[in-house]
Design a protein around this motif. Structure first.
Motif, PDB file in Angstrom:
ATOM      1  N   SER A 173       0.775  -1.343  -0.200  1.00  0.00           N
ATOM      2  CA  SER A 173       0.022  -0.095  -0.115  1.00  0.00           C
ATOM      3  C   SER A 173       0.883   1.296   0.172  1.00  0.00           C
ATOM      4  N   LYS A 185      -9.838  -0.384   5.228  1.00  0.00           N
ATOM      5  CA  LYS A 185      -8.665   0.182   4.534  1.00  0.00           C
ATOM      6  C   LYS A 185      -7.566   0.290   5.429  1.00  0.00           C
ATOM      7  N   VAL A 186      -6.461  -0.096   4.984  1.00  0.00           N
ATOM      8  CA  VAL A 186      -5.215   0.331   5.584  1.00  0.00           C
ATOM      9  C   VAL A 186      -4.665   1.562   4.657  1.00  0.00           C
ATOM     10  N   PRO A 189      -5.887  -6.134   3.384  1.00  0.00           N
ATOM     11  CA  PRO A 189      -7.606  -5.915   3.586  1.00  0.00           C
ATOM     12  C   PRO A 189      -8.263  -6.839   2.382  1.00  0.00           C
ATOM     13  N   ASP A 196      -7.471   8.199   8.008  1.00  0.00           N
ATOM     14  CA  ASP A 196      -6.624   7.553   7.048  1.00  0.00           C
ATOM     15  C   ASP A 196      -5.330   8.020   7.006  1.00  0.00           C
ATOM     16  N   SER A 197      -4.453   7.882   5.948  1.00  0.00           N
ATOM     17  CA  SER A 197      -3.136   7.883   5.875  1.00  0.00           C
ATOM     18  C   SER A 197      -2.714   9.720   6.393  1.00  0.00           C
TER      19      SER A 197
END
Ligand SMILES: N[C@@H](CCC(=O)N[C@@H](CS)C(=O)NCC(=O)O)C(=O)O
Length: 220
Positions: A27, A66-67, A51, A80-81
């Motif tokens: 990712s 989600k990652v 995932p 998220d990120s």
């Protein structure tokens, strides 16, 4: 798989449980977080979780499934990120990656949005191409790839002959851009962005001199 990431300086936060990053190793969003944590010498455990696999535990940490997901000392999860990297930048005094002043700060985040947008579009094409050929939409693939090529053009133009994305200092804009370029290299080796945009290619080479980039090259 759980891996301990040992960094020279620990986070200044009070510790209840060790902080964790739930991530897959391909990712680009998770790579961005790993690089930020490494550049800022933040100590955490890396929990590898894909995932897309049937036994994934990602939805237990992030309802969006989600990652990356960051688990704080008190068990609270962050996603998220973009949220995670902003948090990491604020908790460690080591080398700020986001400027404090509003305008330079938002310009770094603009680069991040562009880089993440490339990853979103490219990832959706990668997934579309994994579907049975008769179910794939060429219109969809073209639409997404147009975003990728247009965003690369803007990045190249904005970078110009500067050393780093926003000028003379390395920051989050470079990390996000490097992760997007690295993802294209991984999933779309046929794309000719290096020849079309030699300045982005040179930026990528410069970034790959940094241990945090070298140590996080996506693996398949
Ligand atoms: N905007 C999110 C994007 C995260 C994302 O799309 N992650 C992908 C892996 S690269 C994922 O976990 N996809 C699983 C899914 O969509 O179900 C971020 O910046 O963290």
């Amino acid at each position: 798989m759980q891996t301990r990431m040992t960094m020279a300086i620990r986070s200044t936060n009070p510790v209840n449980q060790r902080m964790k990053l739930i991530a897959s190793l391909t990712s680009p969003f998770a790579r961005k977080v790993r690089i930020v944590a490494a550049e800022k010498h933040i100590d955490y455990d890396l929990v590898v979780d894909v995932p897309w696999e049937a036994n994934t535990r990602v939805p237990a940490y992030n309802p969006l499934g989600k990652v990356p997901v960051w688990v704080m000392e008190d068990g609270k999860t962050l996603f998220d990120s973009r949220v995670i990297v902003e948090y990491l930048d604020s908790v460690s005094p080591v080398g700020h990656l986001l400027p404090r002043e509003p305008r330079p700060r938002i310009l770094v985040k603009r680069w991040e949005a562009l880089a993440d947008g490339i990853c979103d579009a490219a990832a959706s094409v990668f997934l579309e191409r994994k579907r049975p050929p008769e179910q794939q939409s060429q219109d969809w693939i073209l639409r997404q790839m147009t975003k990728v090529t247009a965003a690369l053009e803007v990045m190249s133009e904005d970078l110009g002959d500067q050393e780093w994305c926003t000028g003379e200092f390395f920051n989050l804009s470079d990390i996000a851009t490097g992760c997007a370029l690295g993802y294209l290299q991984l999933r779309f080796p046929e794309l000719d962005w290096r020849r079309l945009h030699p300045n982005l290619s040179a930026l990528h080479e410069r970034l790959m001199q940094r241990p945090a980039f070298r140590d996080s090259v996506p693996v398949v």
